[in-house]
Motif scaffolding. Structure first.
Motif, mmCIF file in Angstrom:
data_model
loop_
_atom_site.group_PDB
_atom_site.id
_atom_site.type_symbol
_atom_site.label_atom_id
_atom_site.label_comp_id
_atom_site.label_asym_id
_atom_site.label_seq_id
_atom_site.Cartn_x
_atom_site.Cartn_y
_atom_site.Cartn_z
ATOM 1 N N ASN A 22 2.037 -1.228 -16.706
ATOM 2 C CA ASN A 22 2.929 -3.541 -16.028
ATOM 3 C C ASN A 22 4.387 -2.900 -15.031
ATOM 4 O OD1 ASN A 22 0.394 -4.367 -17.070
ATOM 5 N ND2 ASN A 22 1.361 -4.784 -18.857
ATOM 6 N N ASN A 23 5.064 -1.623 -15.526
ATOM 7 C CA ASN A 23 6.825 -1.767 -15.821
ATOM 8 C C ASN A 23 5.826 -0.925 -13.405
ATOM 9 O OD1 ASN A 23 9.546 -2.421 -15.461
ATOM 10 N ND2 ASN A 23 9.399 -0.113 -15.735
ATOM 11 N N TRP A 24 4.935 -0.315 -13.481
ATOM 12 C CA TRP A 24 4.945 0.152 -12.498
ATOM 13 C C TRP A 24 4.789 -0.411 -11.202
ATOM 14 C CZ3 TRP A 24 -0.003 1.080 -10.147
ATOM 15 C CH2 TRP A 24 0.581 2.038 -8.722
ATOM 16 N N TRP A 25 3.856 -1.771 -11.587
ATOM 17 C CA TRP A 25 3.137 -2.150 -10.793
ATOM 18 C C TRP A 25 4.102 -3.057 -10.490
ATOM 19 C CZ3 TRP A 25 -0.110 -2.869 -8.022
ATOM 20 C CH2 TRP A 25 -1.861 -2.566 -7.660
ATOM 21 N N LYS A 26 5.129 -3.982 -11.842
ATOM 22 C CA LYS A 26 6.161 -4.707 -11.269
ATOM 23 C C LYS A 26 7.148 -4.357 -9.870
ATOM 24 C CE LYS A 26 9.962 -7.340 -14.347
ATOM 25 N NZ LYS A 26 10.696 -6.749 -13.458
ATOM 26 N N CYS A 27 7.516 -2.043 -10.186
ATOM 27 C CA CYS A 27 8.286 -1.733 -9.366
ATOM 28 C C CYS A 27 7.152 -1.558 -8.336
ATOM 29 C CB CYS A 27 8.386 -0.270 -10.045
ATOM 30 S SG CYS A 27 9.429 0.009 -11.796
ATOM 31 N N VAL A 28 6.095 -1.988 -7.812
ATOM 32 C CA VAL A 28 5.624 -2.012 -6.323
ATOM 33 C C VAL A 28 5.796 -3.209 -5.746
ATOM 34 C CG1 VAL A 28 3.759 -1.457 -5.409
ATOM 35 C CG2 VAL A 28 3.776 0.063 -7.333
ATOM 36 N N PRO A 85 22.857 -13.987 -1.523
ATOM 37 C CA PRO A 85 21.851 -14.404 -2.552
ATOM 38 C C PRO A 85 21.712 -15.080 -3.108
ATOM 39 C CG PRO A 85 24.386 -13.905 -3.172
ATOM 40 C CD PRO A 85 24.635 -14.330 -1.425
ATOM 41 N N TYR A 86 22.134 -16.077 -2.981
ATOM 42 C CA TYR A 86 21.573 -17.462 -3.522
ATOM 43 C C TYR A 86 20.092 -17.634 -3.555
ATOM 44 C CZ TYR A 86 26.309 -18.102 -2.458
ATOM 45 O OH TYR A 86 27.617 -18.073 -2.000
ATOM 46 N N VAL A 87 19.510 -17.395 -2.296
ATOM 47 C CA VAL A 87 17.897 -17.303 -2.316
ATOM 48 C C VAL A 87 17.506 -16.070 -2.298
ATOM 49 C CG1 VAL A 87 16.754 -17.278 -1.084
ATOM 50 C CG2 VAL A 87 17.739 -19.633 -1.100
ATOM 51 N N SER A 88 17.128 -15.589 -3.300
ATOM 52 C CA SER A 88 17.116 -14.469 -3.614
ATOM 53 C C SER A 88 14.859 -13.622 -2.632
ATOM 54 C CB SER A 88 16.538 -14.468 -5.034
ATOM 55 O OG SER A 88 15.919 -12.761 -5.352
ATOM 56 N N CYS A 89 14.832 -12.334 -2.867
ATOM 57 C CA CYS A 89 13.677 -12.039 -2.115
ATOM 58 C C CYS A 89 12.961 -11.576 -3.478
ATOM 59 C CB CYS A 89 13.187 -11.415 -0.732
ATOM 60 S SG CYS A 89 14.058 -9.773 -1.453
ATOM 61 N N GLU A 90 13.959 -11.794 -5.056
ATOM 62 C CA GLU A 90 12.815 -10.639 -5.472
ATOM 63 C C GLU A 90 11.795 -11.348 -6.510
ATOM 64 O OE1 GLU A 90 15.553 -9.734 -8.771
ATOM 65 O OE2 GLU A 90 13.683 -9.608 -10.004
ATOM 66 N N PRO A 91 10.778 -10.917 -6.308
ATOM 67 C CA PRO A 91 9.249 -11.339 -6.425
ATOM 68 C C PRO A 91 9.226 -11.470 -8.208
ATOM 69 C CG PRO A 91 8.710 -9.175 -5.969
ATOM 70 C CD PRO A 91 10.134 -9.019 -5.844
ATOM 71 N N GLU A 92 8.979 -12.898 -8.663
ATOM 72 C CA GLU A 92 8.116 -12.578 -10.275
ATOM 73 C C GLU A 92 6.955 -11.879 -10.248
ATOM 74 O OE1 GLU A 92 10.502 -15.419 -13.062
ATOM 75 O OE2 GLU A 92 8.968 -16.578 -11.639
ATOM 76 N N VAL A 93 6.726 -10.936 -10.939
ATOM 77 C CA VAL A 93 6.003 -10.620 -10.889
ATOM 78 C C VAL A 93 4.351 -10.417 -12.866
ATOM 79 C CG1 VAL A 93 4.415 -8.002 -10.574
ATOM 80 C CG2 VAL A 93 6.419 -8.299 -9.559
ATOM 81 N N ARG A 127 0.822 -1.087 0.103
ATOM 82 C CA ARG A 127 0.615 0.218 -0.151
ATOM 83 C C ARG A 127 1.066 1.189 0.086
ATOM 84 N NH1 ARG A 127 -3.580 0.666 5.154
ATOM 85 N NH2 ARG A 127 -1.262 0.832 5.833
ATOM 86 N N ASP A 128 1.617 1.290 0.872
ATOM 87 C CA ASP A 128 3.186 2.074 0.981
ATOM 88 C C ASP A 128 3.514 2.597 0.086
ATOM 89 O OD1 ASP A 128 2.028 2.732 3.753
ATOM 90 O OD2 ASP A 128 3.789 1.763 4.160
ATOM 91 N N GLU A 129 3.591 1.626 -1.457
ATOM 92 C CA GLU A 129 4.009 1.513 -2.521
ATOM 93 C C GLU A 129 3.113 2.456 -3.436
ATOM 94 O OE1 GLU A 129 7.593 1.715 -3.140
ATOM 95 O OE2 GLU A 129 8.403 1.535 -1.442
ATOM 96 N N LEU A 130 2.217 2.076 -3.581
ATOM 97 C CA LEU A 130 1.521 1.806 -4.638
ATOM 98 C C LEU A 130 1.214 3.730 -4.035
ATOM 99 C CD1 LEU A 130 -1.682 -0.492 -3.891
ATOM 100 C CD2 LEU A 130 -0.520 -0.092 -5.628
ATOM 101 N N LEU A 131 1.222 4.397 -2.778
ATOM 102 C CA LEU A 131 0.374 5.234 -2.857
ATOM 103 C C LEU A 131 1.692 6.717 -2.948
ATOM 104 C CD1 LEU A 131 -1.467 5.146 0.155
ATOM 105 C CD2 LEU A 131 -2.560 5.145 -2.074
ATOM 106 N N LEU A 132 3.439 5.912 -3.386
ATOM 107 C CA LEU A 132 4.272 7.511 -3.170
ATOM 108 C C LEU A 132 3.773 7.910 -4.937
ATOM 109 C CD1 LEU A 132 7.397 5.060 -3.456
ATOM 110 C CD2 LEU A 132 6.707 7.181 -1.633
ATOM 111 N N ASP A 133 3.714 9.430 -4.796
ATOM 112 C CA ASP A 133 2.607 9.775 -5.578
ATOM 113 C C ASP A 133 4.150 10.339 -6.470
ATOM 114 O OD1 ASP A 133 0.847 11.664 -3.509
ATOM 115 O OD2 ASP A 133 0.511 10.344 -4.782
ATOM 116 N N ASP A 134 5.020 9.783 -6.431
ATOM 117 C CA ASP A 134 6.219 10.536 -7.251
ATOM 118 C C ASP A 134 6.254 10.046 -8.754
ATOM 119 O OD1 ASP A 134 6.846 7.694 -6.854
ATOM 120 O OD2 ASP A 134 8.966 7.778 -6.523
#
Lengths: 408, 298
Positions: free
Chosen positions: A182-188, A309-317, A167-174
């Motif tokens: 789609n790219n925005w969602w991925k970043c969020v 870093p072998y186990v990553s926390c980066e999600p696939e979106v 939610r916080d990331e969604l509400l960033l106004d920049d």
């Protein structure tokens, strides 16, 4: 629900309508029961006040979350009530070009310990989880399933916090102009997952001394570094389904009777994941299945600091446009997917959603919660859970079913 | 029922005599009890058949409701079976009071059963595995009906509330089970407490000095006294374990409808009886092989 089996402290869902004092009181009672009597009294005393503070705190900030996950007579598995607060405001929203905004999504949850001795799954559901002053985020619903390993506390943390971060990331106004791209969602999603991961790691480090946790690992280093959780998160908007996944829980779309996976499990032997791990200098060792460094049977997770870093926390979106043919979305932990195929799950959900509309079952003597608790979705999630148990699933089983059919 | 009276007879006799050969008597009690359990099993099965029949044909030309069947046939049967379990644990606690050690090393169990025992009996959390396995089998058998929303009346069509209650019960049971296991660990560790170590040393020294293998009467007294407190501790652990077993059984049944409860009790009895039988068969075979090798000696 994580609470069912492991005595975790706190729950993120909070009710803020004025009539919720009763419900909160009931939740407090539940919470008191929930604290493990097996732990030392000293810790129990430390635990309860903090717990209460949390619930009040989240109440203050979370003014739009309307879900009350409360025990009915202390016995109901999960019942959900949605006080009709937001309707007037949202129906006047002109931004949405006359599309029927589903303010109150229909969904069902089932989450059980099953044949395991510990409950490490957690489920979070937050309808309309964004602040109302942002019209662009109206009708955004959050669904998350977290399957912990090592202990339950990372999954619990995800349940408490990840939706707030999204939610916080969604509400960033920049970057207003790129909103909803789609790219925005991925970043969020990526930023939210990274923040969640950092918070979990930091929290582990800070909390070790204060002894405020009653989970199994008791947060003893280095054990707490070996704790993590999968996270599969779906944000359902009026037009899209955004799924962010990290680990081997899964999101599945049922469209016109067909099963369409919206996430791909992160297994260490998935060729691209294997390459990524090896490029980072890690190894995948086969020991009761493929495991990162011979330890973890998934290649991405929140937490698991010692495997970075072998186990990553980066999600696939993945971002999927909703269509008229969409029936439902299923989020579940691997306790389901290990024994039930995508096609079977889709078939069962399809039949529940379709069949139940025509003829209510004779076994529906009991009143399943409030007005918005959806019988068909609850039946679908329950039946999938029972099917997983029937097929000898040895794990915790958590299933969320979200009705995606447009209201007619 | 002649056999039914006999397990009760054993109990009564033990009460009167105080039980000198208590071990022997409980062994007999157990054998009677298990024959009775087998009879109860048959009655449970025929109760479900009677219900099915009456639902199909009616009773004296009128339609029979499920609740009528519950009250008239199923509930009394369930009560009877639960009472039979209660009788077992009452008897067990009486005999344990005299000889707790035999309860931890039960001669009436086969080695197969013995290997799966937890504190002298079945592991309470096993009840949930039994429950999930049985309900799973019944669900798979009738999946199509259940999806269509038809009630099957057995463990296949558990309601969400029931599944939630079982899940909650499982959580509490596992927690209690872990607590009792911890209590047992503490008791077992006292075997090497200072008193025992000091005593074993003193007695060994005394035997060495006297050049005799026989300890003095005074030493025997001290040993008895030390061991008595350990046995008391074990008896307490056993009592809690048996309480949890009976409580778990009753509570699982109380979550279920009478029809489902009967199915659960049937599954429990079948598993118990068959494992006992398989274990005895295995023991007999092994015993025979031993005799073969040992040239006919016992």
């Amino acid at each position: 629900m994580a609470e069912i089996c492991c005595g975790v402290v706190g729950e993120s869902e909070s009710s803020c309508d004025s009539g919720s004092r009763e419900a909160r009181k009931r939740r407090m009672e539940l919470r008191r029961v929930r604290i493990d009597p097996g732990v030392k009294r000293r810790r129990l005393e430390l635990c309860s006040p903090r717990d209460c503070d949390n619930s009040l705190e989240s109440c203050g900030t979370d003014t739009e979350v309307e879900v009350v996950l409360s025990p009915e007579n202390g016995r109901e598995l999960q019942s959900i009530r949605l006080p009709p607060i937001l309707k007037p405001l949202l129906s006047s929203s002109s931004h949405l070009n006359g599309i029927d905004v589903e303010i109150l999504p229909k969904f069902g949850i089932a989450s059980v310990c099953g044949r395991r001795r510990d409950m490490e799954d957690a489920v979070a559901i937050h309808p309309s989880f964004c602040r109302r002053e942002h019209e662009t985020t109206v009708g955004f619903h959050y669904f998350g399933v977290y399957d912990g390993h090592g202990c339950s506390h990372v999954a619990t943390k995800c349940k408490e916090r990840l939706h707030e971060m999204v939610r916080d990331e969604l509400l960033l106004d920049d970057v207003v102009e790129s909103r909803n791209s789609n790219n925005w969602w991925k970043c969020v999603m990526e930023r939210s997952f990274t923040r969640m991961d950092k918070e979990v790691v930091a929290w582990n480090e800070n909390v070790v001394d204060s002894m405020t946790v009653s989970c199994r690992c008791e947060l003893q280093t280095p054990e707490c570094d070996a704790v993590g959780s999968t996270a599969v998160v779906a944000v359902v908007t009026p037009h899209k389904i955004i799924v962010a996944n990290c680990g081997d829980s899964r999101a599945l779309l049922c469209r016109n009777g067909k099963a369409i996976p919206l996430s791909t499990d992160h297994k260490p032997d998935r060729p691209d994941e294997l390459n990524r791990i090896q490029a980072a200098g890690g190894r995948v060792i086969y020991w009761e299945g493929a495991r990162v460094l011979g330890v973890l049977a998934m290649s991405r997770a929140i937490g698991d600091n010692y495997l970075k870093p072998y186990v990553s926390c980066e999600p696939e979106v993945t971002i999927t446009e909703r269509t008229e043919e969409d029936e439902c979305l299923i989020l579940a932990s691997d306790g389901l997917w290990d024994v039930v195929s995508n096609e079977t799950a889709c078939g069962v959900a399809h039949m529940c959603l379709k069949g139940k509309a025509a003829a209510p079952p004779p076994s529906s003597l009991e009143n399943e919660g409030g007005e918005s608790s959806d019988k068909a979705c609850n039946d679908a999630s329950m039946l999938l859970t029972k099917l997983a148990l029937a097929r000898r699933s040895a794990d915790n089983v958590s299933v969320v079913v979200v009705d995606l059919r447009r209201a007619t | 029922m002649s056999v039914a009276s006999s397990s009760a007879t054993f109990m009564a006799r033990a009460l009167h005599t105080g039980g000198n050969q208590d071990n022997e008597t409980f062994h007999k009690f157990f054998e009677c009890w298990i024959v009775e359990q087998s009879q109860h099993l048959e009655e449970l099965v025929s109760a479900t058949k009677d219900c099915d029949q009456e639902q199909l044909d009616g009773r004296n030309g009128r339609i029979v409701t499920q609740s009528e069947l519950d009250e008239r046939i199923l509930r009394p049967k369930i009560t009877q079976v639960i009472e039979h379990y209660e009788q077992y644990y009452r008897a067990k606690s009486r005999w344990a009071w005299n000889n707790v050690l035999s309860m931890f090393n039960p001669s009436w169990r086969s080695s197969l059963e013995d290997a799966f025992l937890w504190i002298g009996g079945w592991r309470p959390s096993m009840a949930f595995h039994l429950f999930y396995s049985k309900s799973g089998l019944q669900l798979e058998a009738k999946l199509a009906e259940i999806i269509r929303g038809l009630s099957t009346g057995d463990l296949g069509d558990l309601t969400p509330t029931q599944l939630g209650q079982v899940n909650e019960l499982q959580k509490v049971t596992i927690r209690e089970e872990k607590e009792i296991s911890e209590k047992l660990a503490k008791q077992q560790e006292t075997v090497a407490d200072s008193t025992m170590v000091e005593l074993s040393h003193a007695v060994t020294e005394a035997m060495r000095e006297s050049g005799d293998d026989i300890a003095t009467a005074a030493d025997d007294g001290r040993v008895e006294a030390s061991l008595a407190t350990k046995e008391e501790g074990l008896a307490e652990v056993l009592r809690r374990a048996d309480d949890l077993r009976l409580k778990t059984l009753k509570e699982v049944v109380s979550v279920l409808t009478p029809a489902q409860g009967v199915h659960f009790l049937i599954a429990a009895a079948e598993l118990h009886l068959r494992i006992h039988e398989w274990g005895r068969k295995k023991d007999a075979t092994r015993h025979q092989n031993h005799r073969g090798v040992g040239g006919g000696s016992q």
